[in-house]
Design an enzyme around this catalytic site. Structure first.
Site, PDB file in Angstrom:
ATOM      1  N   ASP A 130       0.891  -1.638  -0.097  1.00  0.00           N
ATOM      2  CA  ASP A 130       0.148   0.418  -0.101  1.00  0.00           C
ATOM      3  C   ASP A 130       1.167   0.962   0.145  1.00  0.00           C
ATOM      4  OD1 ASP A 130       0.489  -0.194   2.498  1.00  0.00           O
ATOM      5  OD2 ASP A 130      -1.105  -0.028   3.142  1.00  0.00           O
ATOM      6  N   ASP A 170      -5.705  -0.460   5.778  1.00  0.00           N
ATOM      7  CA  ASP A 170      -6.553  -0.542   6.639  1.00  0.00           C
ATOM      8  C   ASP A 170      -7.936  -0.156   7.540  1.00  0.00           C
ATOM      9  OD1 ASP A 170      -4.113  -2.576   7.125  1.00  0.00           O
ATOM     10  OD2 ASP A 170      -3.682  -1.209   9.248  1.00  0.00           O
TER      11      ASP A 170
HETATM   12  C1  GAF Z   1      -0.098  -2.183   8.528  1.00  0.00           C
HETATM   13  C2  GAF Z   1      -0.001  -1.045   8.180  1.00  0.00           C
HETATM   14  F1  GAF Z   1      -1.163  -0.318   8.840  1.00  0.00           F
HETATM   15  C3  GAF Z   1      -0.649  -0.874   6.877  1.00  0.00           C
HETATM   16  O1  GAF Z   1      -1.387  -0.103   5.866  1.00  0.00           O
HETATM   17  C4  GAF Z   1      -0.175  -2.171   5.353  1.00  0.00           C
HETATM   18  O2  GAF Z   1       1.032  -1.737   5.395  1.00  0.00           O
HETATM   19  C5  GAF Z   1       0.020  -3.212   6.161  1.00  0.00           C
HETATM   20  O3  GAF Z   1       0.428  -3.034   7.916  1.00  0.00           O
HETATM   21  C6  GAF Z   1       0.920  -4.608   5.550  1.00  0.00           C
HETATM   22  O4  GAF Z   1       0.130  -4.699   3.845  1.00  0.00           O
HETATM   23  O5  GAF Z   1      -1.575  -3.043   8.475  1.00  0.00           O
END
Ligand code: GAF
Length: 412
Positions: A66, A202
């Protein structure tokens, strides 16, 4: 990240002593909504003006992509955080959570700039701050919070809290803020107020997911597509295994991975690693000097491609066939991105040995949960196999859920 958030989990299925898979989700939804309303009545006297729910999430595939402007494919869980709330006069916010016991109250001064409210209430203050900073006239409010999203399990308890609070404040204040814009606001609360440098996965998942679907999100453009993910129709289930592994330096390691990716993008002369195409991976790797950076880049580039391949298979109704992609994603997180831990690897190996089509860690890493794609009628057997593997190694018994893709944040 998702691990310091507050709400409460009194009757959580994670407390179960044996390997039984929690079968009939969404069971606790009514309970958690009732607990929020009862908490409100106890604490503030009277009834709330409404109740707003936001779910935890599992990411089917697309990890640490992301913040590299890439692709993710999460779905919402039937475990939820519920906020019961009403307005109160003036710029004042009073928040009670069934976990914390005592309410926290803060006013305009504390949300004038990040950092003044700390601990779990920072997630709430952060949402108020982000809304006000974006120019919205946020109503004062009294809030009572209950949750079935387990804390520290990598299922986004903090995003669920942010989203439920955001939904409540937007509704109570009649704010002109379409739901497409909520994820960035909630992310801003987490990044700038709480201080966790997370991406948009998330918050997008807990706000924009739809029941029965996975959410295909392009994290650069924020374009979404709801991809049908009907496990029951395919005779399948996703087993969620809470590894119960203690988080080991998760925040520092997360920030380090993010910094390494940004450095690599800079060295390769692209805005983000998303801009390295899978077909150009070898050429890109040849331009990097050190092995660790090469492995970090390889994870992100191949993971983006695995998301795209998974989406294609789901579109074609070939859910079972996604299994090898899930397992390959795990191997990439273990060997290239180096974010797994022994408990998590054990859960994946045991699930695969017991017949899972694929299995992988979900979430930021260094603990958290594993997803295993299994035949529905094998879910209990796979759960038992994971529990037995844990016992053999002397690990604390894992938590076990069966996940059904649920809706994102909404008013109840
Ligand atoms: C955590 C972070 F909050 C998300 O933004 C993402 O990077 C994830 O780790 C890994 O995919 O949940």
């Amino acid at each position: 990240m998702t691990d310091t958030a507050p709400p409460a989990v009194p009757a959580s299925p994670t407390a179960r002593p044996r390997a039984a898979v929690d079968p009939a989700r969404p069971g606790p939804v009514a309970d958690v909504a009732d607990r929020a309303a009862a908490g409100f009545a106890d604490r503030y006297a009277g009834s709330p003006a409404g109740r707003w729910a936001a779910p935890g999430r599992a990411n089917l595939i697309g990890e640490h992509t992301d913040y590299n402007d890439g692709f993710v494919l999460p779905f919402a869980l039937p475990l939820r955080t519920v906020v019961a709330a009403d307005r109160q006069d003036g710029p004042r916010w009073t928040v009670w959570s069934e976990l914390s016991g005592e309410p926290v109250s803060f006013g305009a001064d504390e949300v004038a700039e990040p950092g003044r409210v700390t601990g779990w209430a920072a997630y709430v203050a952060g949402v108020v701050w982000a809304l006000r900073d974006a120019g919205h006239d946020v109503p004062g409010a009294r809030l009572a919070i209950a949750s079935d999203v387990p804390l520290g399990s990598g299922l986004s308890s903090s995003a669920a809290l942010e989203a439920a609070v955001l939904a409540a404040l937007v509704d109570l204040g009649g704010l002109d803020l379409p739901a497409e814009r909520w994820p960035r606001l909630a992310q801003r609360a987490e990044n700038a107020y709480v201080g966790a440098p997370t991406g948009i996965l998330d918050q997008s998942a807990v706000i924009r997911c739809r029941a029965g679907h996975a959410l295909f999100l392009d994290c650069r453009t924020e374009a979404i597509e709801h991809i049908p993910f009907d496990l029951a129709a395919a005779g399948l289930a996703v087993l969620v295994v809470d590894s119960r592994a203690p988080h080991r330096h998760a925040d520092g390691e997360y920030a380090a991975r993010r910094a390494a990716c940004e450095r690599a993008a800079h060295l390769l002369g692209v805005p983000a690693l998303r801009d390295v195409p899978a077909a150009g991976l070898d050429a890109a790797l040849a331009r990097l000097d050190d092995d660790e950076t090469r492995r970090r880049v390889r994870h992100v580039v191949t993971e983006d491609q695995r998301v795209l391949d998974t989406v294609e298979l789901l579109r074609a109704g070939r859910v079972r066939d996604t299994g090898p992609l899930l397992t390959a994603s795990h191997a990439s997180m273990r060997d290239d991105f180096e974010i797994t831990v022994p408990e998590v690897d054990t859960a994946v190996e045991a699930a695969l040995a017991a017949g899972a089509y694929g299995a992988r860690m979900t979430g930021g890493g260094f603990g958290g949960c594993v997803l295993a794609l299994v035949d529905a009628d094998r879910a209990d057997a796979v759960a038992d196999a994971v529990t037995a593997a844990y016992a053999e190694r002397g690990y604390r018994a894992p938590g076990l859920y069966r996940a059904t893709p649920a809706p994102g944040a909404h008013r109840l």
